[in-house]
Write an enzyme that holds these catalytic residues in place. Structure first.
Site, PDB file in Angstrom:
ATOM      1  N   THR A  46      31.112   4.043  53.355  1.00  0.00           N
ATOM      2  CA  THR A  46      32.128   5.059  53.645  1.00  0.00           C
ATOM      3  C   THR A  46      32.169   5.478  55.125  1.00  0.00           C
ATOM      4  OG1 THR A  46      30.570   6.778  52.981  1.00  0.00           O
ATOM      5  CG2 THR A  46      32.076   5.970  51.290  1.00  0.00           C
ATOM      6  N   ASP A 117      20.785  15.400  55.211  1.00  0.00           N
ATOM      7  CA  ASP A 117      20.030  15.136  56.429  1.00  0.00           C
ATOM      8  C   ASP A 117      20.432  16.168  57.471  1.00  0.00           C
ATOM      9  OD1 ASP A 117      18.269  13.877  58.075  1.00  0.00           O
ATOM     10  OD2 ASP A 117      19.346  11.976  58.213  1.00  0.00           O
ATOM     11  N   ASP A 230      17.820   2.845  52.291  1.00  0.00           N
ATOM     12  CA  ASP A 230      17.702   2.009  51.082  1.00  0.00           C
ATOM     13  C   ASP A 230      16.731   0.856  51.322  1.00  0.00           C
ATOM     14  OD1 ASP A 230      19.798   3.630  50.079  1.00  0.00           O
ATOM     15  OD2 ASP A 230      21.258   2.368  51.091  1.00  0.00           O
TER      16      ASP A 230
END
Length: 312
Positions: A46, A117, A230
């Site tokens: 995104t 974050d 990830d």
């Protein structure tokens, strides 16, 4: 050697590397069988100007899991989860983990509690109590950033002592291995480095605990990468599997893989962008395939410092 099988429930993109696309290839390269459930299927991450795609519902997740169960192939050594933004989806994931842990008590759950974050949440706030009360207690390995660790414990981290206290609070909630993947703590090596910390509490067969705490100074790179968190969680899974009682080595290998992949990516992105131009999101996609040799056998570029090692 029995194949180690991982169930990874994360997002999927057609183009680029994020979620399952970031985790699957590196794990396979390191010898793991990876079964992926794609929580979303998007054209790309995104951070691009446009994206399209579908989101898997809690019901659809259940249907996929039912299929695996009916064929009696719901046997896993590891579970890996990352970004989720839907409360019913996350609660279904919790149910699946409980069932798989019942079937295999030695199953290891690696959880990246992706919530936000730099002081801002990017998932709905109602996910926090689900993570706190249901997800984290099931986790064996937890990889929050500083903000996520603060959210989960309700404590602020301003010093190394605070960070150690927060990791100990997280241990009390469930996980025996906790890695703070990035913090705002000042590095002794200067402002070109960020500080990561790790803690591992292991129960020995005789009932005593061993405790190892480590700290790492990681070179900063001036660019925004997607999919690195990830990759970090997947590499922690892999390297703690190969070094189960040696957090120092597992973290050094994980961080070194990250360093090589990011360095290769930024070098390529800058070349593609040309002098004085900022690389585009497409140019900054992780150079994963090109980093295969580094993933398999990383040259250690960051050394972890042991803060404390104790037995009690």
């Amino acid at each position: 050697m029995k194949a180690c099988r991982v169930l990874s429930i994360q997002s999927h993109v057609v183009r680029g590397y994020v979620g399952n696309k970031s985790a699957t290839f590196p794990l396979q390269v390191l010898g793991f069988e990876v079964d992926s459930i794609n929580s979303v299927q998007f054209s790309n991450h995104t951070g691009y100007a446009h994206w399209k795609g579908q989101v898997l519902t809690a019901e659809e997740l259940n249907v996929l899991y039912e299929g695996i169960k009916l064929n009696n192939v719901n046997h896993y050594d590891y579970i890996l989860t990352g970004y989720s933004r839907d409360i019913s989806f996350l609660e279904t994931v919790v149910d699946i983990i409980k069932e798989l842990k019942k079937a295999n008590p030695s199953l290891v759950y690696v959880c990246d509690p992706v919530m936000g974050d730099q002081g801002a949440m990017y998932v709905p706030e109602n996910l926090l109590p689900v993570y706190k009360n249901k997800v984290v207690p099931l986790a064996d390995i937890l990889t929050p950033n500083q903000f996520e660790a603060e959210l989960l414990t309700g404590r602020k981290i301003n010093t190394e002592e605070d960070a150690i206290e927060v990791m100990d609070l997280l241990h009390k909630m469930g996980p025996e291995t906790v890695v703070l993947t990035s913090t705002d703590l000042p590095s002794k090596q200067g402002d070109q480095f960020l500080v990561a910390l790790g803690s591992q509490k292991i129960k020995k067969p005789d009932g005593t605990n061993t405790d190892q705490k480590i700290c790492m100074d990681i070179p900063k790179v001036d660019a925004v990468f997607v999919g690195t968190g990830d990759l970090f969680a997947a590499m922690m899974l892999a390297w703690t599997h190969h070094h189960p009682k040696d957090l120092k080595t597992a973290c050094e290998k994980t961080v070194s893989v990250m360093h090589h992949v990011i360095k290769r990516t930024i070098t390529y992105a800058n070349e593609m962008a040309g002098p004085g131009k900022r690389p585009t999101p497409a140019q900054l996609e992780l150079r994963m395939v090109q980093s295969k040799a580094d993933i398999e056998n990383p040259t250690i570029v960051v050394e972890a410092k042991v803060l404390q090692k104790s037995s009690q």
